[in-house]
Design a protein around this motif. Structure first.
Motif, PDB file in Angstrom:
ATOM      1  N   ASN A 147      -7.040 -11.415  34.886  1.00 23.44           N
ATOM      2  CA  ASN A 147      -8.090 -10.528  35.383  1.00 23.44           C
ATOM      3  C   ASN A 147      -7.532  -9.702  36.395  1.00 23.44           C
ATOM      4  O   ASN A 147      -8.168  -9.784  37.744  1.00 23.44           O
ATOM      5  N   GLY A 149      -6.467  -6.992  39.421  1.00 26.58           N
ATOM      6  CA  GLY A 149      -7.666  -6.048  39.939  1.00 26.58           C
ATOM      7  C   GLY A 149      -6.615  -4.853  40.414  1.00 26.58           C
ATOM      8  O   GLY A 149      -6.779  -3.511  39.829  1.00 26.58           O
ATOM      9  N   PHE A 153      -9.629  -0.747  42.431  1.00 28.31           N
ATOM     10  CA  PHE A 153     -10.649  -1.566  42.045  1.00 28.31           C
ATOM     11  C   PHE A 153     -11.953  -0.778  42.460  1.00 28.31           C
ATOM     12  O   PHE A 153     -12.940  -1.261  42.065  1.00 28.31           O
ATOM     13  N   LYS A 155     -12.890   1.867  42.791  1.00 27.27           N
ATOM     14  CA  LYS A 155     -13.135   2.901  42.203  1.00 27.27           C
ATOM     15  C   LYS A 155     -13.841   2.438  40.612  1.00 27.27           C
ATOM     16  O   LYS A 155     -14.678   2.858  40.227  1.00 27.27           O
ATOM     17  N   ARG A 160     -11.871  -7.129  34.087  1.00 26.06           N
ATOM     18  CA  ARG A 160     -13.185  -7.765  33.512  1.00 26.06           C
ATOM     19  C   ARG A 160     -14.162  -6.536  33.283  1.00 26.06           C
ATOM     20  O   ARG A 160     -14.745  -6.547  31.979  1.00 26.06           O
ATOM     21  N   GLU A 161     -14.177  -5.647  34.165  1.00 25.13           N
ATOM     22  CA  GLU A 161     -15.306  -4.536  34.233  1.00 25.13           C
ATOM     23  C   GLU A 161     -14.939  -3.702  33.081  1.00 25.13           C
ATOM     24  O   GLU A 161     -15.436  -2.635  32.757  1.00 25.13           O
ATOM     25  N   ARG A 185     -20.457  -0.233  24.581  1.00 25.16           N
ATOM     26  CA  ARG A 185     -20.569  -0.589  26.033  1.00 25.16           C
ATOM     27  C   ARG A 185     -21.684  -1.242  26.344  1.00 25.16           C
ATOM     28  O   ARG A 185     -21.878  -2.055  27.235  1.00 25.16           O
ATOM     29  N   HIS A 195     -16.017 -13.182  28.412  1.00 28.77           N
ATOM     30  CA  HIS A 195     -15.828 -13.792  29.818  1.00 28.77           C
ATOM     31  C   HIS A 195     -15.095 -14.957  29.878  1.00 28.77           C
ATOM     32  O   HIS A 195     -14.697 -15.485  31.088  1.00 28.77           O
ATOM     33  N   GLY A 199      -9.629 -14.050  32.671  1.00 28.36           N
ATOM     34  CA  GLY A 199      -9.276 -14.496  33.940  1.00 28.36           C
ATOM     35  C   GLY A 199      -9.059 -15.969  34.010  1.00 28.36           C
ATOM     36  O   GLY A 199      -8.958 -16.671  35.094  1.00 28.36           O
TER      37      GLY A 199
END
Lengths: 472, 472
Positions: A147, A149, A153, A155, A160-161, A185, A195, A199
């Motif tokens: 995961n 970053g 990050f 912006k 994960r996102e 989406r 999830h 990570g």
């Protein structure tokens, strides 16, 4: 059953040429960027999801402990075997297919072994990229497993996102495929199980494919260096930037003077943006980006940034000591040189930590006050992603410091820093490097017992075998 | 043990005044926005996390099935009891404290019962808001439990992407508190268990508090209506907007002519932006926003949008049939009137579905072609968030249609539509309304068995009691 038998059996599954046993061949898989390396029983290099399934099935049946590895660029010994020689490395590097790019959906379906640079090179013709900005060049699978970053990050969020879906193989007797490769989406049809795999460093299953979000490539960039008048000014500047140019705001990176000094000393081709020997205690690298070049009548980003700097200068709080516009290539070259400059300046003891944003400077001030008393003669050479609360808190000790021969020195130092981060600030002992063998003891120490119990039960629910450097 | 005994016991836990048993008092908790309502054994209204824990402990020990409820604005019967009268509603509405707003971290710590409007009203003085844009006014806890998306998902993501931490209570004999209220934006210290509670409608535990991400309030907005020349043009327009003004782009909403017609008919105060009786087959509401008002020398957003429209007009692909700039308040009033206008125009059979973005128009074209043959005399009145692939696919049947007296009509229709969405397009049968009793049969039907098994095992691992309208 000996290793020899296992190797013969696994050769039948994925082919002799895809198993490395010669120490010369296995060596690159055994040592990480920042660890002394261990010893692998052997290295497996499958080509696709199906082979990974057959491998994990065999290994679960035969109690073979698997360490998954992408580009082996991690910093916490999450992708390398320990020194026992009993673990086996599963390299995902050959699952590097870019299956499909969907420019309308702004997504790419890629194999776990595809490198970030390779994906971005392919995306360029579509005017897109995977918007996770890192110094290293990891695989997409490694990025999901940890995961990651990075510097933008603020912006784009982290991995994960930016993950829509994935495929993972469980370590069970069937090598079960969990197919979560959903292209939508918006999808609220039950628990979002992806999830569990993002990570968790492979502990719950091995990611073999991913469907990731892409962003339009920035077409224009403007950068500046800000020297905050006080540590508190850093928070003011961050909030004001978000309010005054939030749409363009893409990075707010903190750099300590100590880290800048070391970068300049190590890389003589770098120019000192502050001129001569003047180096501030702390500087902020600020970036604005946009996805287009200015139209007729539209201001260039640099002009906009200049206006905003004038506004910051005029604030009654006087948050600025100094500010200078600078060439993005040069300023980012300095920013990206910090890591190596610090590393080369002595023995590095690195902490990848995070706070709520307002606590970053408080923590740094506390460390400058307390560290010399507790652990003298250590240089604090921090830098990091202040815009999201992340800090690469780097401590540097002289290479010939006699304390380094005592193992308890680093352990005590780490424990003292992390105790402050976690217990005094409710911060994170692993911001963006995820978990590896190096953080096992801190996971054990700081994770509440009822959370550990749940993690452990989910692990047992999903997997019968061990498939990670970290034990949950 | 009778209900009477349970009520006495629960009165000792949370106080007599916080349990409703009179049918007159319980009625508002029994009927949802789009269901005929059921019957609650009683309604519990605790004030804080600790009370929820004591309630769930009692209920787990006594096999009382709990239905958690926020503002009861859901559309899939996820917050109301069934008709058995055996279930008990747990209203979170009194956990409405706003504990803390942290403007530097851009976060708010709120009770699950805090309403979206109340949070945003409090945030206004800080120039911030919770950037999930919805027609309804749900509680924050309800938003997390259903992972709401809304009209500005394109820019901000959904609730999942905007939640830093939460507290949840498990349905077990201890009423275990799972404390995941972490304030860091970057935190990779193990599995991110909060995702088990987000979007699962309470099935894994009840969210009592949340720490959510805030965004700077937009200060300037520009909107336009686009009439695409062909269905394919919609994809071109979407991609071009992201490339040409990605930083400003905040909404790309599709509106069918049928939905617009019904909104105008139902709300005579609305003005028809297309003038007179001219209503296109399909229109796109486009929005640009930014967090500041223009500086000297900086173009207003409307001018920028006008430039971009000229560029779109000049494209050789000719994606535009027509385009008109319009007042944001008026255009959004039309957009927000669609739902009620459609609902009031007959018997509504609503589908909240999603696709990869490029499939939205293909699906709609297929439906226009095939629906009349399969199910004649049904109007397709869709609208939705085309920018993220979400579609509110609304079918309207005349209220006196004799088919409505046959239960199998709606069931067959739903099954036929969802089969197409899920099996032909790999789409989602629940985009942003999450799961409720209304989707139970579709969860059962379309979820792969090995995923269902994992969900079920996680449920059993976390909870001994039932605490949701949906059974995983």
């Amino acid at each position: 059953v000996t290793n020899h038998n296992h190797i013969s059996a696994l050769e039948k599954i994925i082919g002799k040429e895809n198993i490395l046993t010669d120490p010369h061949d296995t060596a690159p898989y055994e040592k990480g960027w920042r660890d002394d390396g261990g010893k692998a029983a052997f290295v497996l290099r499958p080509h696709n999801t199906n082979d990974v399934s057959r491998i994990l099935s065999y290994c679960a049946k035969n109690n073979i402990h698997i360490i998954p590895q992408g580009a082996n660029t991690g910093l916490v010994s999450g992708s390398t075997p320990d020194t026992s020689g009993a673990h086996c490395v599963l390299s995902l590097s050959r699952l590097n297919t870019i299956f499909h790019i969907d420019p309308i959906n702004r997504t790419a379906h890629v194999g776990a072994g595809c490198k970030l640079s390779a994906l971005n090179a392919t995306l360029e013709e579509h005017g897109l990229y995977f918007p996770i900005d890192l110094g290293a060049d990891p695989t997409i699978g490694g990025m999901l497993a940890t995961n990651t970053g990075g510097g933008r990050f603020l912006k784009y969020g982290g991995v994960r996102e930016n993950t829509l879906g994935l495929r993972a193989i469980l370590s069970d007797e069937d090598g079960t495929l969990i197919d979560l490769l959903h292209p939508c989406r918006k999808n609220n049809t039950g628990p979002d199980l992806k999830h569990l795999f993002i990570g968790t460093s492979g502990a719950f299953g091995i990611i073999t494919e991913a469907l990731v979000n892409l962003a339009p490539l920035p077409q224009q960039t403007a950068t500046a260096l800000l020297i905050p008048r006080t540590p508190e000014s850093v928070n003011t500047l961050l909030m004001e930037m978000e309010r005054r140019c939030g749409n363009y705001f893409s990075a707010f990176e903190g750099m300590s003077g100590e880290a800048i000094k070391r970068a300049l000393a190590h890389s003589p081709t770098l120019t000192n943006p502050f001129g001569r020997d003047a180096i501030p205690n702390y500087a902020i690298l600020l970036e604005l980006t946009r996805t287009w070049t200015p139209r007729v009548g539209e201001q260039p980003l640099t002009d906009i940034l200049e206006s905003i700097l004038s506004e910051l200068w005029a604030m009654p709080e006087e948050p600025l000591e100094n500010a200078l516009l600078g060439d993005p290539a040069k300023l980012w070259a300095l920013r990206h040189a910090l890591s190596e400059g610090v590393q080369k300046s002595g023995k590095l003891i690195a902490f990848d930590i995070a706070f709520k944003r307002g606590d970053v400077m408080n923590f740094l001030m506390q460390m400058h006050k307390q560290l010399p008393a507790q652990f003298p003669d250590i240089a604090i050479c921090d830098f990091g992603h202040i815009g999201d609360g992340g800090v690469h808190f780097n401590l540097v000790v002289a290479k010939d410091d006699p304390r380094l021969s005592d193992n308890s020195f680093e352990t005590n130092l780490r424990r003292w820093v992390y105790d402050c981060v976690v217990r005094e600030y409710n911060g994170s002992f692993s911001a963006e490097h995820a978990l590896g063998r190096k953080n096992q003891m801190f996971y054990d120490l700081y994770t509440p017992q009822n959370i550990k119990n749940i993690n452990h039960k989910i692990k047992n629910l999903l997997c019968t075998g061990e498939i990670s450097a970290i034990l949950l």
